[in-house]
Design a protein around this motif. Sequence first.
Motif, PDB file in Angstrom:
ATOM      1  N   LYS A 189       7.956  -6.960  -1.176  1.00 34.54           N
ATOM      2  CA  LYS A 189       8.411  -5.562  -1.063  1.00 34.54           C
ATOM      3  C   LYS A 189       7.844  -4.959  -2.201  1.00 34.54           C
ATOM      4  CE  LYS A 189      12.039  -2.311  -0.530  1.00 34.54           C
ATOM      5  NZ  LYS A 189      11.146  -1.461  -1.435  1.00 34.54           N
ATOM      6  N   GLN A 192       4.333  -3.815  -1.087  1.00 27.32           N
ATOM      7  CA  GLN A 192       4.492  -2.601  -0.321  1.00 27.32           C
ATOM      8  C   GLN A 192       4.815  -1.287  -0.840  1.00 27.32           C
ATOM      9  OE1 GLN A 192       7.432  -4.403   2.396  1.00 27.32           O
ATOM     10  NE2 GLN A 192       6.167  -5.393   3.652  1.00 27.32           N
ATOM     11  N   ASP A 193       5.712  -1.525  -1.982  1.00 25.54           N
ATOM     12  CA  ASP A 193       6.042  -0.167  -2.776  1.00 25.54           C
ATOM     13  C   ASP A 193       4.749   0.278  -3.292  1.00 25.54           C
ATOM     14  OD1 ASP A 193       8.603  -0.284  -2.220  1.00 25.54           O
ATOM     15  OD2 ASP A 193       9.133  -1.322  -3.774  1.00 25.54           O
ATOM     16  N   GLU A 196       2.735   2.225  -1.098  1.00 25.33           N
ATOM     17  CA  GLU A 196       3.293   3.685  -0.770  1.00 25.33           C
ATOM     18  C   GLU A 196       2.851   4.393  -1.964  1.00 25.33           C
ATOM     19  OE1 GLU A 196       5.034   4.727   1.853  1.00 25.33           O
ATOM     20  OE2 GLU A 196       6.516   3.586   2.689  1.00 25.33           O
ATOM     21  N   LYS A 197       2.981   4.028  -2.864  1.00 24.25           N
ATOM     22  CA  LYS A 197       2.569   4.821  -4.146  1.00 24.25           C
ATOM     23  C   LYS A 197       1.292   5.036  -4.202  1.00 24.25           C
ATOM     24  CE  LYS A 197       2.861   3.718  -9.123  1.00 24.25           C
ATOM     25  NZ  LYS A 197       3.267   4.787 -10.011  1.00 24.25           N
ATOM     26  N   ARG A 199      -0.545   5.718  -1.520  1.00 24.42           N
ATOM     27  CA  ARG A 199      -0.750   6.630  -0.534  1.00 24.42           C
ATOM     28  C   ARG A 199      -0.298   8.217  -0.837  1.00 24.42           C
ATOM     29  NH1 ARG A 199       1.981   6.047   5.381  1.00 24.42           N
ATOM     30  NH2 ARG A 199       3.870   5.785   4.223  1.00 24.42           N
ATOM     31  N   ALA A 200       0.853   7.750  -1.675  1.00 27.22           N
ATOM     32  CA  ALA A 200       1.458   9.315  -2.216  1.00 27.22           C
ATOM     33  C   ALA A 200       0.575   9.857  -3.429  1.00 27.22           C
ATOM     34  CB  ALA A 200       2.728   9.003  -2.856  1.00 27.22           C
ATOM     35  N   GLU A 215       6.766  -4.581   8.581  1.00 27.48           N
ATOM     36  CA  GLU A 215       6.072  -3.697   7.281  1.00 27.48           C
ATOM     37  C   GLU A 215       5.001  -2.680   8.281  1.00 27.48           C
ATOM     38  OE1 GLU A 215       3.693  -6.174   4.421  1.00 27.48           O
ATOM     39  OE2 GLU A 215       1.924  -6.012   5.818  1.00 27.48           O
ATOM     40  N   LEU A 219       5.267   1.160   7.181  1.00 23.88           N
ATOM     41  CA  LEU A 219       4.190   1.806   6.432  1.00 23.88           C
ATOM     42  C   LEU A 219       3.228   2.533   7.206  1.00 23.88           C
ATOM     43  CD1 LEU A 219       3.239  -1.295   4.175  1.00 23.88           C
ATOM     44  CD2 LEU A 219       4.423   0.668   3.456  1.00 23.88           C
ATOM     45  N   CYS A 220       3.111   2.375   8.386  1.00 21.11           N
ATOM     46  CA  CYS A 220       1.829   2.821   9.202  1.00 21.11           C
ATOM     47  C   CYS A 220       2.040   3.768  10.173  1.00 21.11           C
ATOM     48  CB  CYS A 220       1.327   1.846   9.850  1.00 21.11           C
ATOM     49  SG  CYS A 220       0.737   0.201   9.153  1.00 21.11           S
ATOM     50  N   GLU A 221       1.213   5.166  10.045  1.00 22.02           N
ATOM     51  CA  GLU A 221       1.523   6.150  11.009  1.00 22.02           C
ATOM     52  C   GLU A 221       0.880   5.856  12.332  1.00 22.02           C
ATOM     53  OE1 GLU A 221      -0.643   6.994   7.920  1.00 22.02           O
ATOM     54  OE2 GLU A 221       1.047   7.637   6.715  1.00 22.02           O
TER      55      GLU A 221
END
Lengths: 271, 278
Positions: A189, A192-193, A196-197, A199-200, A215, A219-221
């Motif tokens: 986790k 994965q966070d 995400e961070k 990507r942001a 997962e 996470l994936c588009e």
Amino acid sequence: MNVPAIDIQGVRKAFRRREREAGVPFWKRATAKDKVALHELDLQVEAGGITGVLGPNGSGKSTLIRILGTLLTPDSGTARVFGSDVVTEALQVRRHVNRVSVEAAFFKELSPWENMVYAARLYGYGGVRSRVVEILEGLGLPNDVIDQPMKQLSRGQQQKVAIARSFLTAPSLLLMDEPTTGLDPRSKKEVQDALEKLRAEREITVLLCTHDMDEAAALCERVLMMDGGRVLADGSPDELCRRHGGGTLEDVFMRLTGKALVAEELEEVAK
Amino acid sequence: MTVSVRRTEVGALLGFAERQMYVYKRYWVWEVVWLFYSIVSVLSIGFLASGLGALGAGGGRFDLRKAQLYLLVGALLWGYLSLVFMEAAYAIAWERWEGTIEYTFMAPVRRVTHLMGICLFAVVYGLARTFIVLVVAIAIFDVDFSHANLGGTLIVLAASTVPLIGLAILTSVLPLLSPQKGEQMSFAVQGFMLLVSGVYYPLSVLPAPLLLAGAISPLTYALSGMRRSLLEGAGMGDQLPTVAILLGMGAVLIPLGILVFSWAERRAKRLGLLKRSG
């Protein structure tokens, strides 16, 4: 016109293995057999976002990652990263790319700081300690681990250092080869966070190879499903589920291949 | 090459050297062990000469003092040259042991920068370690270097490092060609150089084929040049022919080493050998 982050045309890769048949004298050369890892693959990935590559062991995911990372040359076809060819313009490609692999590739006796300052120098950045501390703290790594040998860190912590190292070198394309495989749920986790961070915070393209359907869905588009060196399906997680009879990505994968991804993974672990 | 690319390459060169320094710092206990081993090896060679005297090899015709110096210089220089050679030759093997080979080969630096960075550290480290061994050897054997010419010694030492780097790069290719056996082959190359380069005996004692191999080994010229400066006081001017030979060999061996390494890297990428497990 925007240059795609990844542009692969007809890439094929096979590995030659020599197998000795029973009864063949030791002085005779073993028979060579080709195992095809990728079959004439075509793929375009636009810049930005996370694209997942799902598939069991031996599906060609890692071969794809290694070709894009200039560690393997295709037997035929072309692969380009932000317009640069992975074979003829490898140095240019490497300036764009970084990789987080299933096993964190570090000098295990060195500390996160020493490993990161090494990476920073290779990628032309200064080893500014405050920046390294800031990135590691941002990923939730306790301050006191920065000078401890990597071998003393948990696998989750090592993976976070690997991600931190890729933050430090600011790649345009991040290749993630099963970064959460073998991690406990909490570490998984946290990684994965971190993704995400990333990507942001950054304009970055991520190619995420994983066994983990949840997962990928989270996470994936876009998701590519691979098996036996071929892409079986390509689309957003919702689109794939809709197009292939509903359910989860796992269900879709089983319908397409007749195989259970998790079972394959367990078999591999059992070996 | 643009200024920023050049700066990146210089930064990476120092980065490789700095990384090696960190690694050695962490493995310092092993370095103490290796230093001990180097000292013991050189002392054994020194005592070998003393032992020859005790066994009656003196007898008026045989200059034991000279023999001891001859052997000690050989042992010290071999210690330095073999250390630099092996450090550089193990550049790839080391990455494979640590599991970082893929990361390093994906970095946006030229291979020549990578290899030179490793060599840079190896030279500095080799000099430091050899200096310590030299100090111990001088203290124990009361070595007389009063006839030595420092300028001549240093110029040959510096020049001998150049072809050595070329040879080491050529040898570092072996683990790329054969992940399983390459490291052991590096030892075989090192052993052969020891045999043919006149480390502990004049080349004249060798049979013709080995004599020929000795004539093309840069270590032969490095050792004979260093001996002339340390034992006979040959100055910088006297050493110019030796320096020219060594630099000439370096001018061939370094580009050749880089070319062969590039070929081996392309081959490893084609065959999928560029990974930690080989």
